[in-house]
Write a protein that holds these residues in place. Structure first.
Motif, PDB file in Angstrom:
ATOM      1  N   ASP A 164       8.205  -2.788  -2.004  1.00 38.41           N
ATOM      2  CA  ASP A 164       7.955  -2.227  -3.339  1.00 38.41           C
ATOM      3  C   ASP A 164       7.086  -3.092  -4.237  1.00 38.41           C
ATOM      4  OD1 ASP A 164       8.987   0.221  -3.159  1.00 38.41           O
ATOM      5  OD2 ASP A 164      10.873  -0.196  -4.190  1.00 38.41           O
TER       6      ASP A 164
ATOM      7  N   GLY B  44       4.013  -3.349  -3.819  1.00 38.99           N
ATOM      8  CA  GLY B  44       2.770  -2.595  -4.013  1.00 38.99           C
ATOM      9  C   GLY B  44       1.740  -2.713  -2.909  1.00 38.99           C
ATOM     10  N   LYS B  45       2.160  -3.045  -1.711  1.00 39.60           N
ATOM     11  CA  LYS B  45       1.192  -3.171  -0.610  1.00 39.60           C
ATOM     12  C   LYS B  45       0.449  -1.867  -0.370  1.00 39.60           C
ATOM     13  CE  LYS B  45       4.271  -4.443   2.251  1.00 39.60           C
ATOM     14  NZ  LYS B  45       5.342  -4.772   1.311  1.00 39.60           N
ATOM     15  N   SER B  46       1.222  -0.805  -0.193  1.00 37.93           N
ATOM     16  CA  SER B  46       0.574   0.467   0.133  1.00 37.93           C
ATOM     17  C   SER B  46      -0.302   0.944  -1.014  1.00 37.93           C
ATOM     18  CB  SER B  46       1.619   1.529   0.437  1.00 37.93           C
ATOM     19  OG  SER B  46       2.581   1.026   1.320  1.00 37.93           O
ATOM     20  N   THR B  47       0.149   0.703  -2.217  1.00 34.12           N
ATOM     21  CA  THR B  47      -0.641   1.103  -3.373  1.00 34.12           C
ATOM     22  C   THR B  47      -1.967   0.347  -3.400  1.00 34.12           C
ATOM     23  OG1 THR B  47       1.445   1.404  -4.540  1.00 34.12           O
ATOM     24  CG2 THR B  47      -0.558   1.430  -5.866  1.00 34.12           C
TER      25      THR B  47
ATOM     26  N   GLU C   8      -0.073   8.758  -6.423  1.00 29.40           N
ATOM     27  CA  GLU C   8       0.560   7.623  -5.754  1.00 29.40           C
ATOM     28  C   GLU C   8      -0.381   7.147  -4.666  1.00 29.40           C
ATOM     29  OE1 GLU C   8       2.772   5.428  -5.542  1.00 29.40           O
ATOM     30  OE2 GLU C   8       4.406   6.016  -6.877  1.00 29.40           O
TER      31      GLU C   8
ATOM     32  N   ASN D 152       0.608  -8.598  -8.424  1.00 26.63           N
ATOM     33  CA  ASN D 152       0.395  -7.175  -8.729  1.00 26.63           C
ATOM     34  C   ASN D 152       1.232  -6.731  -9.940  1.00 26.63           C
ATOM     35  OD1 ASN D 152      -0.533  -4.533  -8.327  1.00 26.63           O
ATOM     36  ND2 ASN D 152       1.203  -4.020  -7.005  1.00 26.63           N
ATOM     37  N   LYS D 153       0.955  -5.522 -10.380  1.00 28.91           N
ATOM     38  CA  LYS D 153       1.674  -4.888 -11.497  1.00 28.91           C
ATOM     39  C   LYS D 153       1.543  -5.696 -12.785  1.00 28.91           C
ATOM     40  CE  LYS D 153       5.019  -2.871  -8.281  1.00 28.91           C
ATOM     41  NZ  LYS D 153       6.356  -2.327  -8.050  1.00 28.91           N
TER      42      LYS D 153
ATOM     43  N   ASP E 172       0.042  -4.839 -15.212  1.00 23.99           N
ATOM     44  CA  ASP E 172       0.185  -3.893 -16.331  1.00 23.99           C
ATOM     45  C   ASP E 172       1.610  -3.872 -16.873  1.00 23.99           C
ATOM     46  OD1 ASP E 172       0.565  -2.720 -13.658  1.00 23.99           O
ATOM     47  OD2 ASP E 172       1.115  -0.884 -14.738  1.00 23.99           O
TER      48      ASP E 172
ATOM     49  N   ALA F  92      -2.645  -2.736  -9.013  1.00 17.42           N
ATOM     50  CA  ALA F  92      -3.124  -1.817  -7.975  1.00 17.42           C
ATOM     51  C   ALA F  92      -3.118  -0.402  -8.520  1.00 17.42           C
ATOM     52  CB  ALA F  92      -2.243  -1.916  -6.739  1.00 17.42           C
TER      53      ALA F  92
HETATM   54  N1  LIG Z   1       3.101  -0.272 -12.874  1.00 17.51           N
HETATM   55  C1  LIG Z   1       2.651  -0.510 -11.642  1.00 17.51           C
HETATM   56  N2  LIG Z   1       3.290   0.025 -10.598  1.00 17.51           N
HETATM   57  C2  LIG Z   1       2.828  -0.225  -9.354  1.00 17.51           C
HETATM   58  C3  LIG Z   1       1.677  -1.024  -9.136  1.00 17.51           C
HETATM   59  N3  LIG Z   1       1.474  -1.098  -7.824  1.00 17.51           N
HETATM   60  C4  LIG Z   1       2.440  -0.361  -7.212  1.00 17.51           C
HETATM   61  N4  LIG Z   1       3.267   0.161  -8.153  1.00 17.51           N
HETATM   62  C5  LIG Z   1       4.433   1.010  -7.915  1.00 17.51           C
HETATM   63  O1  LIG Z   1       5.405   0.294  -7.187  1.00 17.51           O
HETATM   64  C6  LIG Z   1       6.061   1.133  -6.257  1.00 17.51           C
HETATM   65  C7  LIG Z   1       6.024   0.545  -4.856  1.00 17.51           C
HETATM   66  O2  LIG Z   1       4.698   0.498  -4.383  1.00 17.51           O
HETATM   67  P1  LIG Z   1       4.331   0.551  -2.834  1.00 17.51           P
HETATM   68  O3  LIG Z   1       2.858   0.407  -2.751  1.00 17.51           O
HETATM   69  O4  LIG Z   1       4.958   1.718  -2.176  1.00 17.51           O
HETATM   70  O5  LIG Z   1       5.039  -0.766  -2.315  1.00 17.51           O
HETATM   71  P2  LIG Z   1       5.158  -1.347  -0.837  1.00 17.51           P
HETATM   72  O6  LIG Z   1       6.572  -1.090  -0.465  1.00 17.51           O
HETATM   73  O7  LIG Z   1       4.878  -2.802  -1.028  1.00 17.51           O
HETATM   74  O8  LIG Z   1       4.139  -0.668   0.025  1.00 17.51           O
HETATM   75  C8  LIG Z   1       5.401   2.490  -6.360  1.00 17.51           C
HETATM   76  O9  LIG Z   1       6.199   3.315  -7.157  1.00 17.51           O
HETATM   77  C9  LIG Z   1       4.087   2.211  -7.051  1.00 17.51           C
HETATM   78  O10 LIG Z   1       3.647   3.293  -7.840  1.00 17.51           O
HETATM   79  C10 LIG Z   1       0.997  -1.568 -10.282  1.00 17.51           C
HETATM   80  O11 LIG Z   1      -0.007  -2.259 -10.207  1.00 17.51           O
HETATM   81  N5  LIG Z   1       1.551  -1.281 -11.512  1.00 17.51           N
END
Ligand SMILES: Nc1nc2c(ncn2[C@@H]2O[C@H](COP(=O)(O)OP(=O)(O)O)[C@@H](O)[C@H]2O)c(=O)[nH]1
Lengths: 420, 267, 413
Positions: free
Chosen positions: C16, C18-21, C53, C144-145, C147, C182
């Motif tokens: 979570d 944000g890798k996939s994002t 997403e 990441n994040k 914001d 991201a």
């Molecule tokens: N606010 C915010 N949310 C993010 C950001 N990047 C990812 N997210 C949120 O974090 C959650 C997990 O992201 P995801 O890419 O699935 O994580 P993974 O498990 O590392 O692949 C999702 O709900 C995304 O929308 C960011 O830069 N800012």
């Protein structure tokens, strides 16, 4: 049974224009609707242009969430001007949301719906669709339209050749669109019906003077509005009694006194530069450039790492942007001393969302009468033009039957009411 | 080492691993560009003397170009070619039908493959699939087990690390070996060009149409294309893989729109 | 555009974060996505009532979309103006570390992603430690994040400090630290104006600054024999060269036995060559009719390797089955195989705190890292990981399934 909803968008019709019409007893059908059901002034969007306004309407969110920032856009690196289409929209439209709930929809002629994307029903795209064969979803519905003599849009080029022909065609196309809608209301199963009349926008652009000052074509223009009102009367008769009906425009209009070539002005101030050799166009802006503009009033800083020949360092972004805003604020009409830009925004002041980075760094909104353009290299800063009406932000209108629109302040607030 | 050579050498390594580990193996050859490229690499790995059969599943409804190509190169490359038909299904009147791809592919391909595996007791099969073909393939392993019903248990895929792959098939399993997994469509065409690998004429445009894949006979539809040489195919792929810019008008539409916008003073 | 290179990098980090994002954003902002894909992702997002997403670009299995987590590693292709890339998405959930390792073992570089709000978490550390075990040298940390923490420089520095200390203690030295969002696209392809205090590279430019792995051609020969083919009258020994070169006329030693001979010819199908070098799947014949077989390692006189049956290693256990110290395991290193035993567990290391635990443990459990002493039944040709990567890394296999990976740290006699 599902209560039916019909939305009639009438592009560019100002609230204050309707007030005047009603005061002199014209447009009696719409007048009586507005008097009985409430009639409000509504704000549009910045920049105030139909592509962005209708996208904001259908998506119910601000441009940094739907990603439509204008009719045209630029790819910064390598620099290229491109035209936006509806498939660039990043947030769900009213009819897509309703389709998912299983409602049957019919959508006709909303700007920024080309290419026609699937809905549970029929979608006929509008302005900028290049070919009637590709106008609709499902694709074969275009045969039905062709059989009924449907016209996507009157070619504005005609206005330059014959103003009379142009106005007659506007009347014809507007009436034809209503007639087809009347057939569909009867023939098809639907829960939500949306139609936009674009001809009003064209009329105001090319005939504002005639409207206001009683010029040569004021009779024909007034006839157009009477015909429109007559169609609205018939529409109400055709809809079931308890239907929810919404009337709205996407922005207002006012007199256009002068076009303002923002890039020419930026060049004069030294903020925009071109290399000595080569043609003067945006593709050839020089690295020393501080900013350039896309229509209308969208100012992009020449940021390093983003723009092809970017030179402004990121650390300086804030200070350079403030400096540019100061320069913009100093732009006055040399004759009258009037400010050209009434409002100057940092993008994050008016936008919020994941596509903020595709917005211009600064968005300016003109004072009344100055229409912001972005010609480069030729001509003056101020020029008269063939058109004499331009868009306004705060003078759109909305009125609803069996729908409470009292909470609507801007065009982005409507989707919630329609999809609730 | 350049990209194509790196891919080639890694694929040859995988091919040699597969044969060393399983011996009872075969290559599935659809005659398409991917499996023909794979066949080419297998010939390289074994110096032209492939120590196992090449299997062609014949659905009975292929283009005549495909049969001609198959027979020509089976002979020229001295292949031990096994042609397998699901006689029983064809006998029942099942033919390739674009409106029922499921039935025809199921019967004619999957069942034919099951029959072939059973008959020849294959423990592993070489397939020319690529990760860029389709979302789900991005997750494939190089050595990927299938159970007796051909089921792929993607939730419990084996660990692969440092060129070490799963080296045994359990009782009813067979292994799918994917030497081209890391290649893209463009890599394949660039390698075909570099190596002069023959491909069937169906890939080249005639009257503005060509086939991009020739997997499933009547069900495969030609695409609009002017590419009638390998160079042109590569150019075409380069421009399409750089992806159409989402949400922006394409060249054809854009001049019309530009004129419209101009007449309204928007440009 | 460099047509000849394709860099493989992996994105790792806590679930979570944000890798996939990030991957979705990279693909989106570099125009690498097909229109249909964008549509599909938006529709999916819309159905769940969310903004686009970007993570859905990667999670192509339905289960993953519904649960919102990445189960398995996946590879996708994209390109910048500079070169082509393969992105390896590695799942962040503790359940799927095995898949993460499968992904990361193929990478030439790694991005370690950390959520600015949550900060450094257990899997952040574990993944960082795995990167070290895999010998990945090019590591970039992205925070990441941003914001969600109002793009605060202070918060960024705080996280940088925390992870830096940890990484240093495991011997990973990141090339750079990048603050990003991201979701909003800050510092991915476009420089962020919300992060104007940051003057480093964007993620895209940082990737472009990485170097592709080059085959090691300038060291002495290491060629693990894969197989031997009898082609016409020739006996061709085949294998992929790990280091160095092989050419006709070159004297070689075949380990572990140590027979010496000279290369007679180097063989490639339909080509006339006299030499092959690292990275190539080569074949050769010898002057003397030696008995060479799979598992032999062909070297030159000065190759720094040794023949041993006991050595010390770090091992990372990646199987649900618990391992008891007396079990027999299959040891695989390059093309060599031998049954073996772990004779001693010196200590275990908690991969997220790096603490040494369990002085004299007798068992290894899923996800545990340990320093062990291995004894193989046969003498093998090995090296420390630092000396010759290919002969210094190995896997264990039980019942036909790989269950652990490791690196040799000491070749005690
Ligand atoms: N606010 C915010 N949310 C993010 C950001 N990047 C990812 N997210 C949120 O974090 C959650 C997990 O992201 P995801 O890419 O699935 O994580 P993974 O498990 O590392 O692949 C999702 O709900 C995304 O929308 C960011 O830069 N800012």
């Amino acid at each position: 049974m599902q209560i039916k909803t019909f939305v009639l968008g009438i592009d560019g019709v100002p609230y204050t224009f309707l007030q005047k019409q009603f005061a002199k007893g014209a447009m009696p059908n719409l007048k009586s609707i507005c008097e009985k059901n409430g009639f409000q002034q509504m704000n549009s969007v910045f920049p105030t242009i139909s592509a962005v306004a209708w996208a904001t309407y259908m998506a119910g969110v601000n441009p940094a969430r739907h990603n439509i920032m204008g009719f045209i856009d630029r790819i910064p690196n390598p620099f290229e001007i491109t035209i936006n289409t509806g498939s660039g929209r990043k947030a769900e439209s009213i009819w897509e949301a309703l389709s998912k709930k299983g409602q049957r929809v019919i959508v006709i002629n909303v700007p920024m719906t080309y290419p026609p994307l699937p809905v549970n029903g029929i979608l006929v795209s509008g302005f900028l669709c290049p070919d009637i064969a590709r106008v609709s979803y499902p694709a074969d519905f275009s045969r039905y339209l062709q059989d009924k003599g449907y016209c996507i849009d009157v070619d504005a080029q005609i206005a330059h050749e014959s103003r009379l022909t142009f106005i007659q065609q506007l009347q014809h196309v507007m009436k034809n669109r209503f007639d087809i809608a009347f057939d569909l209301i009867r023939e098809r199963e639907w829960d939500f019906f949306q139609m936009v009349i674009m001809e009003t926008d064209r009329l105001y652009h090319f005939f504002w003077d005639d409207l206001e000052d009683g010029h040569e074509y004021s009779g024909q223009v007034q006839t157009f509005f009477e015909q429109l009102d007559e169609k609205i009367g018939i529409l109400l008769d055709k809809l079931p009694r308890n239907s929810r009906v919404l009337f709205l425009s996407d922005h207002g209009f006012c007199r256009l006194n002068s076009e303002v070539q923002v890039n020419n002005w930026l060049e004069q101030t030294g903020l925009l530069k071109f290399s000595a050799d080569g043609k003067k166009n945006l593709q050839n802006y020089a690295p020393e450039t501080v900013c350039y503009s896309l229509l209308p009033g969208r100012i992009f800083l020449n940021l390093k790492g983003r723009e092809e020949r970017g030179t402004i360092k990121k650390e300086e972004y804030g200070s350079v942007r403030n400096y540019v805003k100061d320069v913009l604020a100093s732009f006055k009409n040399p004759q009258t001393g009037e400010n050209i830009f009434a409002r100057i925004f940092d993008r994050e002041e008016i936008y919020e969302g994941p596509y903020l980075e595709s917005a211009a760094d600064i968005i300016v909104h003109p004072s009344r009468g100055y229409d912001l353009k972005s010609r480069v290299g030729e001509g003056d800063i101020f020029n008269k033009c063939f058109m004499n009406g331009m868009h306004t932000y705060s003078d759109a209108f909305i009125s609803g039957i069996n729908l409470d629109v009292s909470t609507v302040k801007t065009i982005a607030d409507i989707k919630n009411i329609l999809t609730a | 080492m350049d990209r194509l050579s790196e891919l080639e050498n890694q694929s040859i390594f995988i091919i040699r691993e597969g044969y060393n580990r399983f011996h009872k193996v075969a290559q599935l050859w659809s005659i398409g560009k991917d499996s023909t490229t794979l066949l080419w690499l297998i010939r390289k790995a074994f110096y032209g003397q492939i120590p196992f059969p090449v299997l062609h599943l014949d659905t009975g409804r292929k283009f005549k170009e495909i049969y001609e190509f198959r027979d020509k190169y089976a002979k020229e490359w001295k292949l031990n070619l096994i042609i397998h038909k699901n006689q029983e299904a064809i006998g029942r009147g099942i033919t390739c039908n674009p409106n029922n791809a499921l039935e025809c592919c199921g019967e004619l391909k999957t069942n034919a493959l099951k029959q072939a595996i059973e008959k020849h007791k294959f423990r592993a099969l070489y397939l020319g699939i690529r990760r860029d073909e389709h979302g789900i393939r991005a997750k494939e392993r190089v050595f990927s087990p299938r159970n007796e019903n051909f089921h792929w248990d993607y939730k419990a895929q084996p660990l692969e690390m440092w060129d070490h792959y799963k080296a045994q098939a359990e009782n009813e399993e067979h292994l799918r070996i994917h030497p081209l997994l890391g290649w893209t469509e463009l890599d394949i065409w660039e390698y075909i060009r570099r190596e002069n690998i023959p491909v069937t004429s169906l890939y080249f445009a005639v009257n503005g149409k060509r086939y991009r894949s020739i997997g499933c006979e009547p069900a495969c539809v030609p695409v609009d294309s002017q590419a009638d040489t390998i160079d042109k195919i590569i150019d075409e792929l380069k421009t399409t893989t750089v992806a159409e810019r989402a949400g922006r008008a394409q060249d054809k539409e854009s001049s019309y729109m530009m004129q419209k916008l101009r007449s309204l003073g928007y440009m | 555009m460099n047509e000849f290179e394709r860099l493989k990098f992996v994105i790792v980090g806590h679930v979570d974060h944000g890798k996939s994002t990030l991957i979705g954003r990279l693909l989106y902002d570099t125009n690498s996505l097909k229109k249909e894909k964008i549509r599909e992702v938006e529709q999916k997002s819309g159905e769940l009532g969310r903004d686009t997403e970007f993570a859905f670009v990667m999670d192509s299995f339905k289960e993953e979309q519904d649960q919102g987590i990445t189960i398995d590693t996946a590879q996708v292709f994209f390109q910048t103006a500079k070169r082509k890339y393969v992105i390896i998405d590695a799942p962040g959930h503790v359940e799927f570390v095995k898949n993460m390792v499968t992904g990361a073992a193929q990478a030439e570089a790694a991005l370690l992603i950390i959520d600015a709000e949550e900060g450094v978490q257990q899997q952040t550390k574990r993944h960082a430690y795995i990167l070290h075990l895999l010998g990945l040298k090019q590591v970039i940390v992205v925070v990441n994040k941003m914001d969600l923490v109002t793009y605060s420089q202070e918060r960024f520095e705080e996280i940088r400090g925390e992870i830096q200390t940890f990484l240093k203690s495991v011997g990973v030295e990141p090339l750079m630290y990048i603050p990003i969002s991201a979701k909003n696209g800050d510092n991915i392809v476009a420089v962020s104006t919300s992060l104007s205090w940051y003057d480093g590279l964007t993620v895209c430019d940082a990737l472009d600054s990485l170097k592709c792995r080059k085959p090691i051609t300038d060291k002495p020969l290491v060629l693990p024999v894969q197989d031997v083919y009898k082609i016409s009258s020739k006996r061709i020994t085949a294998g992929k060269i790990a280091e160095g070169k092989i050419s006709a006329g070159q004297p070689i030693i075949v380990l572990p036995e140590g027979q010496k001979t000279v290369v007679k010819s180097v063989e490639k199908f339909l080509e006339n060559v006299t030499a092959c070098s690292a990275g190539e799947s080569a074949g050769f014949t010898t002057n003397d009719p030696l008995f060479i077989e799979r598992g032999n390692v062909v070297c030159s006189e000065d190759t720094k390797t040794a023949v041993r049956s006991t050595f010390k290693a770090h091992v990372f256990w990646l199987a649900k089955i618990e391992f008891e110290i007396d079990y027999k395991l299959l040891f695989r290193c390059a093309t060599q195989e031998s049954l073996c035993q772990i004779v001693k567990i010196e200590h275990k290391i908690d991969s997220s705190t790096l603490e040494r635990i369990d002085g004299h443990a007798k068992k290894l459990k899923n996800l545990e890292v340990a320093e062990i002493v291995v004894k193989t039944d046969k003498p093998l040709v090995i090296s420390t990981f630092n000396e010759i990567e290919e002969l210094g890394r190995f896997v264990f296999e039980i019942n036909g399934n790989l269950c652990a990976g490791g690196i040799i740290i000491d070749m005690a006699n």
